[in-house]
Design a protein around this motif. Structure first.
Motif, mmCIF file in Angstrom:
data_model
loop_
_atom_site.group_PDB
_atom_site.id
_atom_site.type_symbol
_atom_site.label_atom_id
_atom_site.label_comp_id
_atom_site.label_asym_id
_atom_site.label_seq_id
_atom_site.Cartn_x
_atom_site.Cartn_y
_atom_site.Cartn_z
ATOM 1 N N CYS A 127 -5.680 -5.008 -4.538
ATOM 2 C CA CYS A 127 -4.916 -4.421 -3.436
ATOM 3 C C CYS A 127 -4.955 -2.895 -3.489
ATOM 4 N N ASP A 128 -4.943 -2.342 -4.695
ATOM 5 C CA ASP A 128 -5.077 -0.894 -4.830
ATOM 6 C C ASP A 128 -6.445 -0.448 -4.324
ATOM 7 N N ALA A 129 -7.493 -1.221 -4.635
ATOM 8 C CA ALA A 129 -8.836 -0.885 -4.165
ATOM 9 C C ALA A 129 -8.911 -0.905 -2.645
ATOM 10 N N ILE A 130 -8.239 -1.882 -2.022
ATOM 11 C CA ILE A 130 -8.243 -1.963 -0.554
ATOM 12 C C ILE A 130 -7.561 -0.743 0.046
ATOM 13 N N TRP A 131 -6.342 -0.453 -0.414
ATOM 14 C CA TRP A 131 -5.612 0.675 0.165
ATOM 15 C C TRP A 131 -6.330 1.994 -0.069
ATOM 16 N N THR A 132 -6.904 2.172 -1.248
ATOM 17 C CA THR A 132 -7.624 3.409 -1.543
ATOM 18 C C THR A 132 -8.846 3.546 -0.650
ATOM 19 N N ALA A 133 -9.595 2.441 -0.486
ATOM 20 C CA ALA A 133 -10.788 2.473 0.356
ATOM 21 C C ALA A 133 -10.447 2.745 1.816
ATOM 22 N N LEU A 134 -9.258 2.313 2.247
ATOM 23 C CA LEU A 134 -8.853 2.526 3.638
ATOM 24 C C LEU A 134 -8.174 3.873 3.841
ATOM 25 N N GLY A 135 -8.118 4.682 2.786
ATOM 26 C CA GLY A 135 -7.626 6.051 2.928
ATOM 27 C C GLY A 135 -6.131 6.224 2.771
ATOM 28 N N ASP A 136 -5.473 5.313 2.068
ATOM 29 C CA ASP A 136 -4.029 5.449 1.864
ATOM 30 C C ASP A 136 -3.718 6.759 1.150
ATOM 31 N N SER A 137 -2.754 7.498 1.687
ATOM 32 C CA SER A 137 -2.395 8.790 1.109
ATOM 33 C C SER A 137 -0.931 8.832 0.681
ATOM 34 N N ALA A 138 -0.309 7.670 0.543
ATOM 35 C CA ALA A 138 1.112 7.625 0.164
ATOM 36 C C ALA A 138 1.314 8.290 -1.192
ATOM 37 N N GLN A 139 2.349 9.112 -1.277
ATOM 38 C CA GLN A 139 2.672 9.812 -2.515
ATOM 39 C C GLN A 139 4.110 9.545 -2.937
ATOM 40 N N ASP A 140 4.670 8.428 -2.475
ATOM 41 C CA ASP A 140 6.044 8.089 -2.826
ATOM 42 C C ASP A 140 6.118 6.593 -3.109
ATOM 43 N N TYR A 141 7.312 6.026 -2.974
ATOM 44 C CA TYR A 141 7.478 4.605 -3.279
ATOM 45 C C TYR A 141 6.612 3.711 -2.415
ATOM 46 N N ASN A 142 6.181 4.224 -1.249
ATOM 47 C CA ASN A 142 5.327 3.417 -0.377
ATOM 48 C C ASN A 142 4.003 3.057 -1.049
ATOM 49 N N TRP A 143 3.583 3.881 -2.014
ATOM 50 C CA TRP A 143 2.363 3.551 -2.756
ATOM 51 C C TRP A 143 2.514 2.175 -3.401
ATOM 52 N N TYR A 144 3.698 1.908 -3.935
ATOM 53 C CA TYR A 144 3.962 0.643 -4.602
ATOM 54 C C TYR A 144 4.227 -0.484 -3.608
ATOM 55 N N THR A 145 5.055 -0.197 -2.591
ATOM 56 C CA THR A 145 5.420 -1.272 -1.671
ATOM 57 C C THR A 145 4.220 -1.760 -0.866
ATOM 58 N N LYS A 146 3.312 -0.849 -0.515
ATOM 59 C CA LYS A 146 2.113 -1.267 0.215
ATOM 60 C C LYS A 146 1.283 -2.239 -0.613
ATOM 61 N N ARG A 147 1.108 -1.919 -1.862
ATOM 62 C CA ARG A 147 0.287 -2.763 -2.730
ATOM 63 C C ARG A 147 0.985 -4.066 -3.055
ATOM 64 N N ALA A 148 2.283 -4.008 -3.281
ATOM 65 C CA ALA A 148 3.030 -5.226 -3.575
ATOM 66 C C ALA A 148 3.021 -6.171 -2.374
ATOM 67 N N THR A 149 3.224 -5.617 -1.182
ATOM 68 C CA THR A 149 3.215 -6.444 0.029
ATOM 69 C C THR A 149 1.843 -7.058 0.262
ATOM 70 N N LEU A 150 0.799 -6.238 0.092
ATOM 71 C CA LEU A 150 -0.554 -6.755 0.294
ATOM 72 C C LEU A 150 -0.907 -7.799 -0.758
ATOM 73 N N ALA A 151 -0.384 -7.644 -1.970
ATOM 74 C CA ALA A 151 -0.624 -8.646 -3.008
ATOM 75 C C ALA A 151 -0.085 -10.003 -2.579
ATOM 76 N N GLY A 152 1.087 -10.001 -1.938
ATOM 77 C CA GLY A 152 1.642 -11.248 -1.435
ATOM 78 C C GLY A 152 0.789 -11.852 -0.342
ATOM 79 N N VAL A 153 0.320 -11.001 0.568
ATOM 80 C CA VAL A 153 -0.531 -11.477 1.661
ATOM 81 C C VAL A 153 -1.845 -12.025 1.114
ATOM 82 N N TYR A 154 -2.457 -11.261 0.212
ATOM 83 C CA TYR A 154 -3.747 -11.683 -0.356
ATOM 84 C C TYR A 154 -3.607 -12.999 -1.119
ATOM 85 N N SER A 155 -2.589 -13.098 -1.965
ATOM 86 C CA SER A 155 -2.405 -14.298 -2.782
ATOM 87 C C SER A 155 -2.167 -15.529 -1.915
#
Length: 231
Positions: free
Chosen positions: A126-154
């Motif tokens: 999920c980190d690889a996906i967000w990084t490849a798509l240009g995620d620039s979050a520098q706060d808690y959203n860095w974590y919530t985006k990946r955690a949410t996507l982990a649920g979707v992916y799983s």
């Protein structure tokens, strides 16, 4: 020319894959991979100290690389951002390969002693996906985006394992619904933050969450984070 550890691991993985549907990611599979690849047993053990567990993680990492290659070749500019995320998840699942090989990996990483490895692998995907798509979050959203996507992916991966529809059409419809659910949550969060009646209530939580920063460079293994230093 002496083979590198990565090349040896790749050779072991190629030799292991035909055995996984029958024997799983087990010691039997690892021994067969060593024999079939012609790798010295001691060298194989040094490259993959945990045997088939390391090979299963190598297979997962190979799927991530295939997904990133496809993202790099795709024309994403004309797509809505939610469609880019959905496409990346779909491409990652399509890169997973044989369903039985994936099913055996899911079984392996469901075991308590390997659950942390499985969670870390999904997080890194999920980190690889967000990084490849240009995620620039520098706060808690860095974590919530990946955690949410982990649920979707799983959830989508598990649905795909049981999907017998033509071209896995039912899986991609399921994925679209999960992405839409996430987008609704994000819209709700944005609406709450924009509502002046909620601002006094959310000011302290938002301040606290604003102190959370993504991992510093070089600390991208697993889930570590850091708090912002006080000014």
């Amino acid at each position: 020319m002496t083979a590198t550890y990565d090349e040896i691991r790749e050779a072991l993985l190629r030799a292991a894959l035909p055995h996984v549907p029958f024997d799983g990611w087990t010691e039997a599979t690892f021994r067969a991979a060593v024999a079939d690849s012609g790798t010295d047993a001691a060298l194989a053990a040094s490259v993959c100290p945990r045997g088939s567990v390391d090979l299963a993680l190598a297979a997962h990492a190979a799927g991530d690389r295939a997904m990133l290659d496809r993202i790099g070749r795709a024309q994403l500019d004309a797509m809505r951002f939610r469609d880019r995320v959905a496409a990346a998840v779909r491409w990652r699942i399509e890169a997973a390969g044989d369903r039985e090989v994936v099913r055996r990996a899911v079984t392996l990483f469901a075991l308590p002693q390997h659950a942390a490895d499985g969670a870390r692998a999904i997080w890194q995907t999920c980190d690889a996906i967000w990084t490849a798509l240009g995620d620039s979050a520098q706060d808690y959203n860095w974590y919530t985006k990946r955690a949410t996507l982990a649920g979707v992916y799983s959830a989508t991966l598990l649905y795909w394992l049981g999907d017998s529809s033509e071209g896995s059409a039912a899986t991609w419809e399921f994925l679209d619904r999960r992405i839409d659910n996430v987008m609704q949550i994000e819209k709700l969060k944005a609406s709450a933050n924009a509502n002046p009646l909620w601002k006094p209530v959310l000011s302290l939580p938002n301040w606290f969450l604003g102190q959370i920063k993504p991992p510093a460079p070089g600390r991208m293994q697993g889930f570590p984070g850091q708090s912002a230093p006080r000014g």
